[in-house]
Design a protein around this motif. Sequence first.
Motif: not given
Length: 128
Positions: A49, A51-52, A56
């Motif tokens: 979450r 890290e996006g 990613n």
Amino acid sequence: MQYGNNIPESRSKTRRNWRLNILKKSLFSETLRQSIRVKVVASVLRTIRKEGGLDNYLTKDKAARIKQLGPKGWRLRYAVLLEQEKKAASAARRAAAEPKTEAPAAAAAAAAAAPAEPKPVTVGSDLF
């Protein structure tokens, strides 16, 4: 997994284990456009979450992360990187195929945005 002792007030030690908080989650890959069902530890889920997203997290070149990926993680990483390369190659082909001319609407907008120069006023000699 860690292990150690439970120590109550009576100080009699009994063995115990600290088990990992493993969750079965369905994570969405934007590159692959599909949900992927994985077993993941809660701390890794928090990192994903942060890290996006899954893509990613998988594609980041961090030595410790690459070591931690299991066989399924390596297959997912390879699939995501392959798909990203395909998308980049097709975008490059599309950009090369497009003509380099300026759109007529953009040219008209640029001409309208430029301030018009005032005409010089001459006095006297043009009147006679």
